[in-house]
Design an enzyme around this catalytic site. Structure first.
Site, PDB file in Angstrom:
ATOM      1  NE  ARG A 105      -2.261   1.303   3.678  1.00 52.66           N
ATOM      2  CZ  ARG A 105      -2.941   1.453   4.817  1.00 52.66           C
ATOM      3  NH1 ARG A 105      -4.250   1.341   4.808  1.00 52.66           N
ATOM      4  NH2 ARG A 105      -2.314   1.662   5.954  1.00 52.66           N
ATOM      5  CB  THR A 109      -1.974   7.370  -3.254  1.00 54.17           C
ATOM      6  OG1 THR A 109      -1.444   6.035  -3.408  1.00 54.17           O
ATOM      7  CG2 THR A 109      -1.023   8.364  -3.871  1.00 54.17           C
ATOM      8  CG  ASP A 201       2.626  -2.452   9.398  1.00 59.63           C
ATOM      9  OD1 ASP A 201       2.897  -3.665   9.277  1.00 59.63           O
ATOM     10  OD2 ASP A 201       2.601  -1.668   8.431  1.00 59.63           O
ATOM     11  CG  ASP A 204       6.280  -2.733  10.498  1.00 61.17           C
ATOM     12  OD1 ASP A 204       7.022  -3.262   9.647  1.00 61.17           O
ATOM     13  OD2 ASP A 204       5.887  -1.555  10.429  1.00 61.17           O
TER      14      ASP A 204
END
Length: 211
Positions: A105, A109, A201, A204
């Protein structure tokens, strides 16, 4: 709540989800608990698999017993975080076929960009379960589902750990025929497209690549 959304509120899943949300949970424990949650979510996602009958003999007598029939199902992991769920699903169904879709991703944007795609053949004959821990904006899951349908997939489900209302709505609009199975529907997205309260995340935290 969309008709295609199932929230699995089993007490064990909710307890383990709290562990996953806690920012102090270490990487090794995060991986293990995610694997355990995936196993239980997989039971929900596969509860309507088709059964046939087979003649067997127990130590006591012969009997007619149920067994899974048809082509082996296929788990498709959205890289890289999807692999954290994939391990638990393979604990549940070791014989399942496995595919991978590599998508990242764009943090500016929030659009999805695909860089890898590899799946088993004859997807149209299999139940395909697409897996990714987070359903945030929905862009990544939509792109992956689009590719799987192009490859012939006809029966598909999407399994995630945590979902945001925005992602559920967008995915359901794009693919109303694909059920969504999740452990939680959270409050919403922040300005960076992260789920709130979420768990950060997932990639992560699985791989220890931040902090």
């Amino acid at each position: 709540m969309p008709d295609n959304l199932t929230i699995v509120d089993h007490p064990l899943i909710q307890h383990k989800l709290t562990i996953l949300r806690d920012k102090t949970t270490p990487t090794a424990q995060f991986r293990q608990v995610l694997r355990e949650v995936a196993f239980v979510l997989g039971c929900e996602a596969t509860k309507d698999l088709k059964l046939g009958n087979i003649e067997i003999e127990t130590p006591i007598e012969k009997m007619t017993a149920p067994y899974l029939e048809g082509k082996k199902l296929c788990f498709v992991s959205i890289l890289r975080a999807g692999n954290g769920l994939l391990n638990g699903l393979l604990d549940l169904i070791p014989s399942a076929r496995v595919g991978h879709v590599g998508i990242y991703r764009d943090h500016e944007t929030l659009e999805a960009h695909r860089y890898y795609y590899k799946t088993p053949d004859r997807l149209g004959d299999r139940l395909v379960i697409l897996v990714d821990p987070m359903l945030a904006t929905g862009n990544t899951a939509i792109d992956a589902a689009n590719e799987l349908k192009k490859a012939g997939a006809k029966e598909m489900k999407f399994l995630c750990l945590v979902a945001a209302p925005e992602g559920v709505e967008k995915f359901s609009t794009a693919h109303p025929d694909i059920p969504i199975i999740t452990a939680a529907l959270d409050r919403g997205l922040n300005e960076k497209g992260y789920i709130m309260p979420g768990l950060g995340d997932a990639g992560d935290r699985i791989y220890g690549t931040k902090g």
